[in-house]
Motif scaffolding. Structure first.
Motif, PDB file in Angstrom:
ATOM      1  N   LYS A 244      26.983  29.531  36.832  1.00 31.94           N
ATOM      2  CA  LYS A 244      27.741  29.275  35.596  1.00 31.94           C
ATOM      3  C   LYS A 244      28.482  30.542  35.153  1.00 31.94           C
ATOM      4  O   LYS A 244      29.646  30.476  34.746  1.00 31.94           O
ATOM      5  CB  LYS A 244      26.794  28.789  34.499  1.00 31.94           C
ATOM      6  CG  LYS A 244      27.478  28.380  33.225  1.00 31.94           C
ATOM      7  CD  LYS A 244      26.467  27.824  32.225  1.00 31.94           C
ATOM      8  CE  LYS A 244      27.152  27.473  30.920  1.00 31.94           C
ATOM      9  NZ  LYS A 244      26.215  26.993  29.913  1.00 31.94           N
ATOM     10  N   THR A 245      27.823  31.679  35.253  1.00 29.49           N
ATOM     11  CA  THR A 245      28.452  32.951  34.877  1.00 29.49           C
ATOM     12  C   THR A 245      29.567  33.306  35.853  1.00 29.49           C
ATOM     13  O   THR A 245      30.657  33.715  35.445  1.00 29.49           O
ATOM     14  CB  THR A 245      27.409  34.086  34.842  1.00 29.49           C
ATOM     15  OG1 THR A 245      26.446  33.789  33.829  1.00 29.49           O
ATOM     16  CG2 THR A 245      28.052  35.430  34.547  1.00 29.49           C
ATOM     17  N   ARG A 246      29.322  33.142  37.161  1.00 34.31           N
ATOM     18  CA  ARG A 246      30.365  33.448  38.154  1.00 34.31           C
ATOM     19  C   ARG A 246      31.600  32.588  37.938  1.00 34.31           C
ATOM     20  O   ARG A 246      32.727  33.066  38.024  1.00 34.31           O
ATOM     21  CB  ARG A 246      29.822  33.248  39.568  1.00 34.31           C
ATOM     22  CG  ARG A 246      28.969  34.397  40.045  1.00 34.31           C
ATOM     23  CD  ARG A 246      28.703  34.280  41.509  1.00 34.31           C
ATOM     24  NE  ARG A 246      28.329  32.897  41.805  1.00 34.31           N
ATOM     25  CZ  ARG A 246      27.464  32.526  42.711  1.00 34.31           C
ATOM     26  NH1 ARG A 246      26.897  33.417  43.451  1.00 34.31           N
ATOM     27  NH2 ARG A 246      27.179  31.262  42.906  1.00 34.31           N
ATOM     28  N   SER A 247      31.397  31.320  37.648  1.00 36.42           N
ATOM     29  CA  SER A 247      32.511  30.401  37.426  1.00 36.42           C
ATOM     30  C   SER A 247      33.309  30.792  36.179  1.00 36.42           C
ATOM     31  O   SER A 247      34.540  30.839  36.205  1.00 36.42           O
ATOM     32  CB  SER A 247      31.971  28.973  37.286  1.00 36.42           C
ATOM     33  OG  SER A 247      32.996  28.089  36.938  1.00 36.42           O
ATOM     34  N   TYR A 248      32.599  31.101  35.086  1.00 36.82           N
ATOM     35  CA  TYR A 248      33.258  31.482  33.841  1.00 36.82           C
ATOM     36  C   TYR A 248      34.030  32.790  34.016  1.00 36.82           C
ATOM     37  O   TYR A 248      35.182  32.900  33.588  1.00 36.82           O
ATOM     38  CB  TYR A 248      32.225  31.610  32.725  1.00 36.82           C
ATOM     39  CG  TYR A 248      32.822  31.805  31.359  1.00 36.82           C
ATOM     40  CD1 TYR A 248      33.604  30.807  30.778  1.00 36.82           C
ATOM     41  CD2 TYR A 248      32.615  32.965  30.644  1.00 36.82           C
ATOM     42  CE1 TYR A 248      34.157  30.983  29.519  1.00 36.82           C
ATOM     43  CE2 TYR A 248      33.153  33.150  29.383  1.00 36.82           C
ATOM     44  CZ  TYR A 248      33.929  32.147  28.826  1.00 36.82           C
ATOM     45  OH  TYR A 248      34.476  32.326  27.575  1.00 36.82           O
ATOM     46  N   GLU A 249      33.417  33.763  34.660  1.00 35.60           N
ATOM     47  CA  GLU A 249      34.110  35.036  34.894  1.00 35.60           C
ATOM     48  C   GLU A 249      35.328  34.830  35.791  1.00 35.60           C
ATOM     49  O   GLU A 249      36.343  35.507  35.626  1.00 35.60           O
ATOM     50  CB  GLU A 249      33.159  36.070  35.498  1.00 35.60           C
ATOM     51  CG  GLU A 249      32.168  36.605  34.493  1.00 35.60           C
ATOM     52  CD  GLU A 249      31.224  37.649  35.067  1.00 35.60           C
ATOM     53  OE1 GLU A 249      31.252  37.909  36.291  1.00 35.60           O
ATOM     54  OE2 GLU A 249      30.443  38.208  34.276  1.00 35.60           O
ATOM     55  N   GLY A 250      35.252  33.892  36.720  1.00 37.63           N
ATOM     56  CA  GLY A 250      36.408  33.579  37.562  1.00 37.63           C
ATOM     57  C   GLY A 250      37.569  33.039  36.746  1.00 37.63           C
ATOM     58  O   GLY A 250      38.729  33.391  36.984  1.00 37.63           O
TER      59      GLY A 250
END
Length: 139
Positions: free
Chosen positions: A34-40
């Motif tokens: 979820k964090t990787r997707s949001y930061e992307g």
């Protein structure tokens, strides 16, 4: 040199805590999906805003404004107070985690390294349009 500003529509999210795992007697770490997707998504918005400009190599100031949706269950008076800024969102995610997600996502895109951030300002407010606004300017 001018600053760069961009907006990421949607509910603000904080940087998730790194998770640890044990495999074959070795400890590893990973960032939650979820964090990787949001930061992307933040990174893509920043790349669009930079429009091909190189990252800042000088000290910068960074502003992060997190706007949260007013709960639908609130009465009109409290909703009006929230939209006017008289009631602020003292809820998760933590403001520092929202700011950290933005810093990590734009590292290498807007500034060469987040060590170049010499001052910052962050705030949480309510709005009819949830979003995160980021402004980075030379210090």
């Amino acid at each position: 040199m001018d600053g760069v500003a961009f907006t990421l529509p949607g509910h603000p999210q904080g940087k998730g805590r790194a998770r640890a795992f044990l495999r074959g007697g070795h400890i590893g770490h990973y960032t939650p999906e979820k964090t990787r997707s949001y930061e992307g998504m933040i990174r893509v918005a920043a790349m669009d805003a930079m429009a091909g400009r190189p990252p800042f190599t000088v000290p910068v100031t960074m502003e992060v404004s997190a706007f949260f949706a007013v709960p639908a269950s609130w009465p009109k008076k409290r909703r009006d107070d929230a939209l006017a800024g008289r009631v602020r969102p003292g809820k998760k995610p933590d403001l520092s985690n929202v700011q950290k997600a933005a810093e990590d996502a734009i590292n290498g895109v807007v500034f060469l390294d987040d060590a170049l951030i010499v001052s910052s300002y962050a705030m949480k407010r309510y709005s009819d349009m949830p979003r995160v606004e980021v402004l980075v300017m030379p210090a």
